[in-house]
Design a protein around this motif. Structure first.
Motif, mmCIF file in Angstrom:
data_model
loop_
_atom_site.group_PDB
_atom_site.id
_atom_site.type_symbol
_atom_site.label_atom_id
_atom_site.label_comp_id
_atom_site.label_asym_id
_atom_site.label_seq_id
_atom_site.Cartn_x
_atom_site.Cartn_y
_atom_site.Cartn_z
ATOM 1 N N VAL A 113 27.651 32.502 22.439
ATOM 2 C CA VAL A 113 28.897 32.795 23.154
ATOM 3 C C VAL A 113 30.010 32.034 22.450
ATOM 4 N N LYS A 114 31.080 32.733 22.136
ATOM 5 C CA LYS A 114 32.273 32.090 21.577
ATOM 6 C C LYS A 114 33.081 31.558 22.753
ATOM 7 N N LEU A 115 33.305 30.242 22.753
ATOM 8 C CA LEU A 115 34.087 29.585 23.797
ATOM 9 C C LEU A 115 35.409 29.139 23.192
ATOM 10 N N THR A 116 36.509 29.604 23.778
ATOM 11 C CA THR A 116 37.843 29.218 23.317
ATOM 12 C C THR A 116 38.577 28.541 24.469
ATOM 13 N N ILE A 117 39.061 27.333 24.203
ATOM 14 C CA ILE A 117 39.878 26.591 25.161
ATOM 15 C C ILE A 117 41.288 26.534 24.584
ATOM 16 N N THR A 118 42.281 26.990 25.339
ATOM 17 C CA THR A 118 43.673 26.900 24.928
ATOM 18 C C THR A 118 44.424 26.150 26.019
ATOM 19 N N HIS A 119 44.881 24.959 25.677
ATOM 20 C CA HIS A 119 45.584 24.108 26.643
ATOM 21 C C HIS A 119 47.032 23.985 26.161
ATOM 22 N N SER A 120 47.987 24.331 27.000
ATOM 23 C CA SER A 120 49.389 24.320 26.573
ATOM 24 C C SER A 120 50.295 23.823 27.689
ATOM 25 N N ILE A 121 51.476 23.375 27.267
ATOM 26 C CA ILE A 121 52.495 22.929 28.215
ATOM 27 C C ILE A 121 53.863 23.280 27.617
ATOM 28 N N TYR A 130 31.010 27.857 19.135
ATOM 29 C CA TYR A 130 29.983 28.858 19.425
ATOM 30 C C TYR A 130 28.779 28.130 20.004
ATOM 31 N N ILE A 131 28.285 28.621 21.130
ATOM 32 C CA ILE A 131 27.178 27.969 21.819
ATOM 33 C C ILE A 131 26.042 28.975 21.987
ATOM 34 N N ARG A 132 24.846 28.562 21.595
ATOM 35 C CA ARG A 132 23.680 29.429 21.718
ATOM 36 C C ARG A 132 23.229 29.434 23.187
ATOM 37 N N THR A 133 23.778 30.369 23.947
ATOM 38 C CA THR A 133 23.476 30.533 25.369
ATOM 39 C C THR A 133 23.971 31.908 25.791
ATOM 40 N N THR A 134 23.919 32.182 27.078
ATOM 41 C CA THR A 134 24.460 33.436 27.612
ATOM 42 C C THR A 134 25.805 33.148 28.280
ATOM 43 N N PRO A 135 26.652 34.168 28.410
ATOM 44 C CA PRO A 135 27.922 33.959 29.113
ATOM 45 C C PRO A 135 27.706 33.451 30.541
ATOM 46 N N GLU A 136 26.694 33.955 31.222
ATOM 47 C CA GLU A 136 26.429 33.549 32.598
ATOM 48 C C GLU A 136 26.022 32.072 32.674
ATOM 49 N N ARG A 137 25.200 31.631 31.763
ATOM 50 C CA ARG A 137 24.767 30.227 31.768
ATOM 51 C C ARG A 137 25.934 29.299 31.408
ATOM 52 N N LEU A 138 26.762 29.719 30.449
ATOM 53 C CA LEU A 138 27.923 28.912 30.074
ATOM 54 C C LEU A 138 28.916 28.855 31.233
ATOM 55 N N TRP A 139 29.160 29.973 31.891
ATOM 56 C CA TRP A 139 30.058 29.995 33.047
ATOM 57 C C TRP A 139 29.562 29.040 34.118
ATOM 58 N N ILE A 177 43.939 27.667 40.465
ATOM 59 C CA ILE A 177 43.266 28.692 39.671
ATOM 60 C C ILE A 177 44.185 29.910 39.624
ATOM 61 N N LEU A 178 44.659 30.242 38.433
ATOM 62 C CA LEU A 178 45.568 31.371 38.257
ATOM 63 C C LEU A 178 44.811 32.670 38.008
ATOM 64 N N GLU A 179 43.637 32.566 37.391
ATOM 65 C CA GLU A 179 42.815 33.737 37.100
ATOM 66 C C GLU A 179 41.363 33.283 37.038
ATOM 67 N N CYS A 180 40.465 34.089 37.614
ATOM 68 C CA CYS A 180 39.039 33.765 37.592
ATOM 69 C C CYS A 180 38.268 35.071 37.450
ATOM 70 N N ASP A 181 37.712 35.313 36.264
ATOM 71 C CA ASP A 181 37.000 36.549 35.952
ATOM 72 C C ASP A 181 35.637 36.193 35.350
ATOM 73 N N PRO A 182 34.671 35.825 36.208
ATOM 74 C CA PRO A 182 33.356 35.408 35.713
ATOM 75 C C PRO A 182 32.621 36.553 35.019
ATOM 76 N N PRO A 183 31.880 36.324 33.979
ATOM 77 C CA PRO A 183 31.803 35.105 33.176
ATOM 78 C C PRO A 183 32.639 35.210 31.904
ATOM 79 N N ARG A 184 33.881 35.653 32.027
ATOM 80 C CA ARG A 184 34.698 35.917 30.846
ATOM 81 C C ARG A 184 35.921 35.022 30.676
ATOM 82 N N ARG A 185 36.663 34.803 31.758
ATOM 83 C CA ARG A 185 37.975 34.158 31.595
ATOM 84 C C ARG A 185 38.350 33.357 32.839
ATOM 85 N N LEU A 186 38.889 32.169 32.580
ATOM 86 C CA LEU A 186 39.362 31.295 33.631
ATOM 87 C C LEU A 186 40.700 30.727 33.180
#
Length: 161
Positions: A106-114, A14-23, A66-75
Motif C-alpha cells: 500500500v502506498k501511504l502518502t501523508i501531506t501536512h500543510s498550514i 510503501y508498506i507490505r500490507t492491505t489497505p484495510e490493515r493499514l487503515w 475530521i474533515l473527510e473520512c473514506d475508509p480505507p482510502r483517505r482521511l
C-alpha cells in the motif's frame, strides 16, 4: 493577484500490507499506541467529529476535526497542536492521509500543510512523521517497531510530557 503562502510536508512510503490493515493501524487506539510512542487518538472516525491525540498520561497533545473520512482510502484532518504555545499560536493545519493499493503493498502518502510560510509546526511534524511512519511500517511488516523513544526535541517533549 494574491499568492497563497503555505508550509507543506509530504511523506510517501510503501508498506507490505492491505489497505484495510493499514487503515486499522492508523485508526485503532491500541494499535496506534504501539508505534506512536504511547500516544493514542480518540474520535468517532466520521466526518465532522472532533479528534484528539493524548499523551500516555492523558494530556492533549494535538486536536482537531475530521474533515473527510473514506475508509480505507483517505482521511483529512484539521490539526492543531495543543501543548507547545509557539506551535498552537499558528492555528489549524491540515493533514491528508492517502492509501493507494499497489500489487504487493500500500502506498501511504501523508501531506501536512498550514497556510503560512516558515511554519514552526510543519518543521516539528517534519521530524516526527518519519519516525512514526518508520515504526508503523516496521510493525506491520515485521511485528516490531524500529524506534522505542523519539529523539528530536519536539518528540522528546511529547514523550516526556
Amino acid at each position: 493577484m494574491s499568492q497563497l503562502v503555505q508550509s507543506i510536508f509530504v511523506y510517501v512510503t510503501y508498506i507490505r500490507t492491505t489497505p484495510e490493515r493499514l487503515w486499522s493501524a492508523l485508526t485503532k487506539p491500541d494499535f496506534t499506541r504501539e508505534y506512536w510512542f504511547g500516544m493514542r487518538i480518540e474520535t468517532e472516525w466520521k466526518r465532522g467529529a472532533q479528534w484528539k491525540m493524548l499523551f500516555p498520561d492523558g494530556r492533549v497533545a494535538d486536536a482537531g476535526e475530521i474533515l473527510e473520512c473514506d475508509p480505507p482510502r483517505r482521511l483529512v484532518l484539521k490539526w492543531r497542536n495543543e501543548f507547545r504555545p509557539e506551535l498552537k499560536v499558528e492555528g489549524d493545519a491540515q493533514c491528508v492521509i492517502e492509501l493507494e493499493p499497489e500489487p504487493d503493498a500500500v502506498k501511504l502518502t501523508i501531506t501536512h500543510s498550514i497556510g503560512r510560510a516558515d511554519s514552526k509546526f510543519i518543521a516539528a511534524v517534519s521530524s516526527g512523521w518519519p519516525k512514526v511512519l518508520s515504526n508503523l511500517k516496521s510493525l506491520l511488516e515485521t511485528g516490531s517497531i524500529v524506534l522505542t523513544t523519539p529523539s528530536h526535541d519536539h518528540d522528546t517533549a511529547q514523550a516526556r510530557g
